[in-house]
Motif scaffolding. Structure first.
Motif, PDB file in Angstrom:
ATOM      1  N   ILE A  79       0.838  -1.198   0.000  1.00 53.76           N
ATOM      2  CA  ILE A  79       0.000   0.000   0.000  1.00 53.76           C
ATOM      3  C   ILE A  79       0.873   1.249   0.000  1.00 53.76           C
ATOM      4  O   ILE A  79       0.634   2.196  -0.752  1.00 53.76           O
ATOM      5  CB  ILE A  79      -0.964  -0.021   1.205  1.00 53.76           C
ATOM      6  CG1 ILE A  79      -2.015  -1.096   0.992  1.00 53.76           C
ATOM      7  CG2 ILE A  79      -1.613   1.351   1.397  1.00 53.76           C
ATOM      8  CD1 ILE A  79      -2.874  -1.353   2.209  1.00 53.76           C
ATOM      9  N   ARG A  80       1.897   1.266   0.835  1.00 56.93           N
ATOM     10  CA  ARG A  80       2.775   2.425   0.927  1.00 56.93           C
ATOM     11  C   ARG A  80       3.564   2.601  -0.375  1.00 56.93           C
ATOM     12  O   ARG A  80       3.768   3.717  -0.836  1.00 56.93           O
ATOM     13  CB  ARG A  80       3.733   2.266   2.105  1.00 56.93           C
ATOM     14  CG  ARG A  80       4.547   3.487   2.399  1.00 56.93           C
ATOM     15  CD  ARG A  80       5.366   3.353   3.681  1.00 56.93           C
ATOM     16  NE  ARG A  80       6.233   2.186   3.693  1.00 56.93           N
ATOM     17  CZ  ARG A  80       6.052   1.111   4.452  1.00 56.93           C
ATOM     18  NH1 ARG A  80       5.040   1.054   5.289  1.00 56.93           N
ATOM     19  NH2 ARG A  80       6.886   0.085   4.403  1.00 56.93           N
ATOM     20  N   THR A  83       0.897   3.667  -3.431  1.00 64.08           N
ATOM     21  CA  THR A  83       0.035   4.826  -3.292  1.00 64.08           C
ATOM     22  C   THR A  83       0.820   6.125  -3.351  1.00 64.08           C
ATOM     23  O   THR A  83       0.222   7.182  -3.454  1.00 64.08           O
ATOM     24  CB  THR A  83      -0.763   4.783  -1.979  1.00 64.08           C
ATOM     25  OG1 THR A  83       0.134   4.696  -0.887  1.00 64.08           O
ATOM     26  CG2 THR A  83      -1.740   3.622  -1.991  1.00 64.08           C
ATOM     27  N   ASN A  84       2.121   6.064  -3.265  1.00 64.84           N
ATOM     28  CA  ASN A  84       2.931   7.296  -3.328  1.00 64.84           C
ATOM     29  C   ASN A  84       3.321   7.620  -4.733  1.00 64.84           C
ATOM     30  O   ASN A  84       3.567   6.979  -5.590  1.00 64.84           O
ATOM     31  CB  ASN A  84       4.177   7.170  -2.460  1.00 64.84           C
ATOM     32  CG  ASN A  84       3.803   7.176  -1.000  1.00 64.84           C
ATOM     33  OD1 ASN A  84       2.756   7.691  -0.633  1.00 64.84           O
ATOM     34  ND2 ASN A  84       4.641   6.591  -0.184  1.00 64.84           N
TER      35      ASN A  84
END
Length: 84
Positions: A79-80, A83-84
């Protein structure tokens, strides 16, 4: 990591970049739920059956806790990362 203190190792379990990681916290809570379920339902029966079933049950419980923690940690990483 061989020269890390116990405090650094414990902080590494929960923190990322100086803040509490939500994914690691969810993994710890999932592991705690697994442990409580085993403590209520599986461990008393395995204690009655003898030492070998007890050790097998405890080792399976430990591996499940580690598995859920790693799955949550990997999910948080994905996710990290994406999503960046």
């Amino acid at each position: 990591m061989a020269d890390a203190t116990y405090e650094e190792l414990i902080l590494d379990i929960l923190y990322v970049d100086g803040r509490i990681s939500k994914a690691k916290l969810i993994g710890i809570l999932a592991g705690l739920v697994v442990f409580i379920i085993y403590l209520i339902y599986m461990i008393p029966y395995s204690l009655r059956a003898g030492p070998l079933p007890f050790l097998i049950t405890v080792s399976i419980c430990f591996f499940q806790i580690v598995l859920y923690y790693c799955i949550c940690r990997f999910g948080g990483y994905l996710i990290r990362r994406f999503t960046n």
